[in-house]
Each structure stands twice: as structure tokens, then as C-alpha cells.
Write a protein that holds these residues in place. Structure first.
Motif, PDB file in Angstrom:
ATOM      1  N   TYR A  46      43.212  -5.078  68.839  1.00 58.15           N
ATOM      2  CA  TYR A  46      42.687  -3.747  69.081  1.00 58.15           C
ATOM      3  C   TYR A  46      41.188  -3.740  68.761  1.00 58.15           C
ATOM      4  CZ  TYR A  46      47.521  -2.108  69.232  1.00 58.15           C
ATOM      5  OH  TYR A  46      48.850  -1.903  69.561  1.00 58.15           O
ATOM      6  N   ASN A  48      38.168  -0.874  68.490  1.00 55.25           N
ATOM      7  CA  ASN A  48      37.957   0.576  68.444  1.00 55.25           C
ATOM      8  C   ASN A  48      39.244   1.335  68.739  1.00 55.25           C
ATOM      9  OD1 ASN A  48      35.260  -0.065  67.986  1.00 55.25           O
ATOM     10  ND2 ASN A  48      34.704   0.157  70.131  1.00 55.25           N
ATOM     11  N   SER A  49      40.351   0.822  68.168  1.00 58.48           N
ATOM     12  CA  SER A  49      41.685   1.436  68.267  1.00 58.48           C
ATOM     13  C   SER A  49      42.279   1.378  69.672  1.00 58.48           C
ATOM     14  CB  SER A  49      41.662   2.898  67.777  1.00 58.48           C
ATOM     15  OG  SER A  49      41.261   2.960  66.424  1.00 58.48           O
ATOM     16  N   THR A  50      41.660   0.626  70.572  1.00 59.83           N
ATOM     17  CA  THR A  50      42.171   0.472  71.936  1.00 59.83           C
ATOM     18  C   THR A  50      42.784  -0.917  72.099  1.00 59.83           C
ATOM     19  OG1 THR A  50      40.481   1.961  72.840  1.00 59.83           O
ATOM     20  CG2 THR A  50      41.551   0.449  74.385  1.00 59.83           C
ATOM     21  N   SER A  81      47.429  -6.692  65.132  1.00 52.18           N
ATOM     22  CA  SER A  81      48.716  -6.198  64.664  1.00 52.18           C
ATOM     23  C   SER A  81      49.826  -7.062  65.264  1.00 52.18           C
ATOM     24  CB  SER A  81      48.916  -4.736  65.069  1.00 52.18           C
ATOM     25  OG  SER A  81      50.187  -4.263  64.673  1.00 52.18           O
ATOM     26  N   ASN A  91      49.599  -5.706  60.017  1.00 53.82           N
ATOM     27  CA  ASN A  91      48.297  -5.844  60.672  1.00 53.82           C
ATOM     28  C   ASN A  91      47.244  -6.280  59.660  1.00 53.82           C
ATOM     29  OD1 ASN A  91      46.829  -3.364  59.647  1.00 53.82           O
ATOM     30  ND2 ASN A  91      48.600  -2.383  60.627  1.00 53.82           N
ATOM     31  N   THR A  93      44.611  -4.949  58.731  1.00 51.26           N
ATOM     32  CA  THR A  93      43.974  -3.903  57.923  1.00 51.26           C
ATOM     33  C   THR A  93      44.841  -3.477  56.744  1.00 51.26           C
ATOM     34  OG1 THR A  93      44.893  -2.116  59.283  1.00 51.26           O
ATOM     35  CG2 THR A  93      42.759  -3.026  59.948  1.00 51.26           C
TER      36      THR A  93
END
Length: 222
Positions: A46, A48-50, A81, A91, A93
């Protein structure tokens, strides 16, 4: 759930590039997950969350790459993830991973050097004498003295790293003036030099600038 012990940018030439700035709009992201039961997991990158790319059969305890292409200029945040065969998810993070998201900047555009901002001693706003150059004439009296070059340089992503001024004669031969600029507020100014050392004729002053990922602009000449 999958856990991670590796996540970084990986160069297309096979080298690790743990850098915050990239001169390419494409990059490989290397990761390595481990899982107590699943042989493989479905892993996704991912930015920028895309969702950018996925590998549904990433192998347990084996380093792998996921690729992002056509990324826009500017700052980005990436993470990976993975979901194992029991639909447990992990993931990079997560607190357990201890790796966090990867922040980086894409910068493929050379710094901008404005012709209008170039100052040579007390002269500015030069009249062009061909499509590539801006120019002035120094009379005999004016040519005997010290002059300082100054120019404004902007870079939208990573900022200018270095500015150099080069003086050459009409034959393209470099004369003994080749300076690395020093920063002066928002401008970069070269060291002062004495033009009385030059013989009569046309001289080209070229401004070279590069940013932190070595995008180079050498288009401005006087």
C-alpha cells in the motif's frame, strides 16, 4: 498472524536503497514475513493507503519484492500487509513488527533556475541575444571590477543540493572561473570574481544545479 523482520526500499539494480528520496517514479519494496503455520500468505503493498500490488503466494520466511510504478512527485508513505491461510493479518506498521511505515519522497524533476532571478553584479533583467542565452555588454570602464553572481533556485520536492557557476569563452573553453555557490537566504550567490582578467569577447556563464537525488539542470546561460 504473519510477522515481519524486513521492510525496505530495494533498488532495481538489486542493491538496497534505504533512502528517503527517490529519483524514479518506480520502486521495489522488499519484505520478509514469518508465520507459524502457513507456508505462504497473500501480501499486498500500500502506498498512501492505496493498494498498489499484491502477491497471493508470498513464501514464508523468504524475502520478496512488491513493485510500485508511476508514483506521483512528492512525499509518500508505504507499508506491506500479509494475510495467512487462516485469514490472520499482519502488517509492517503493527507494534509487533516494530518496523513502521516507510516514508519517502519521489523527485524526478530537476531544480528550476529562473532566468529572471539571475543577477550579475548590479545587472539583472538581461535582454536575450539568442534563444538559449541572456546577455549584457560591459563597457571598458564597467569591465574593470569585481562582480558577484546570484540566482534563485527552487525544487518542489527535495530542495536544491548544490549550485555551480561556470565561465567559458565563445569557443567553449573554460576560463579560470568555476565556483560552487554559497547560500544567501533564498538565493545562491557565487564568490566574487574580477572580470578585468578576461580579454574582450563573448563569454558564457552557465548555472548548474542539482537536487539531493542528483537531478541536474544546466539550462541557464548568460
Amino acid at each position: 498472524a504473519p510477522s515481519f523482520n524486513l521492510f525496505h526500499l530495494f533498488g532495481r539494480n538489486g542493491s538496497t536503497v534505504n533512502l528517503t528520496n527517490l529519483s524514479s517514479a518506480s520502486a521495489d519494496f522488499r519484505f520478509n514475513f514469518t508465520d507459524n503455520l502457513s507456508i505462504s500468505s497473500n501480501c499486498s503493498l500500500y502506498v498512501n493507503s492505496t493498494l498498489i500490488s499484491s502477491n497471493s503466494s508470498s513464501v514464508n520466511s523468504t524475502a520478496a519484492n512488491l513493485t510500485a510504478t508511476s508514483m506521483a512527485e512528492g512525499k509518500h508513505i508505504a507499508y506491506v500487509s500479509c494475510t495467512d491461510g487462516s485469514t490472520n493479518q499482519g502488517n509492517t506498521t503493527s507494534a509487533a513488527a516494530g518496523l513502521g511505515a516507510l516514508t519517502f519522497t519521489v523527485d524526478t524533476i530537476p531544480p528550476n533556475v529562473s532566468q529572471d532571478s539571475m543577477v550579475f553584479g548590479n545587472y539583472s533583467g538581461y535582454a536575450g541575444h539568442d534563444a538559449r542565452y541572456v546577455g549584457i555588454n560591459l563597457s571598458k570602464g564597467l569591465s574593470e571590477g569585481n562582480y558577484t553572481l546570484m540566482v534563485m533556485v527552487n525544487d518542489s520536492s527535495t530542495g536544491p543540493q548544490q549550485v555551480r557557476f561556470n565561465v567559458s569563452n565563445s569557443s567553449g573553453q573554460v576560463v579560470p572561473f568555476n565556483y560552487t555557490a554559497v547560500r544567501n537566504g533564498t538565493n545562491y550567490s557565487a564568490f566574487t570574481f574580477n572580470v578585468s582578467r578576461l580579454t574582450e569577447g563573448w563569454y558564457n556563464i552557465t548555472v548548474w544545479t542539482n537536487d539531493s537525488v542528483n537531478n541536474i539542470n544546466g539550462s541557464l546561460r548568460m
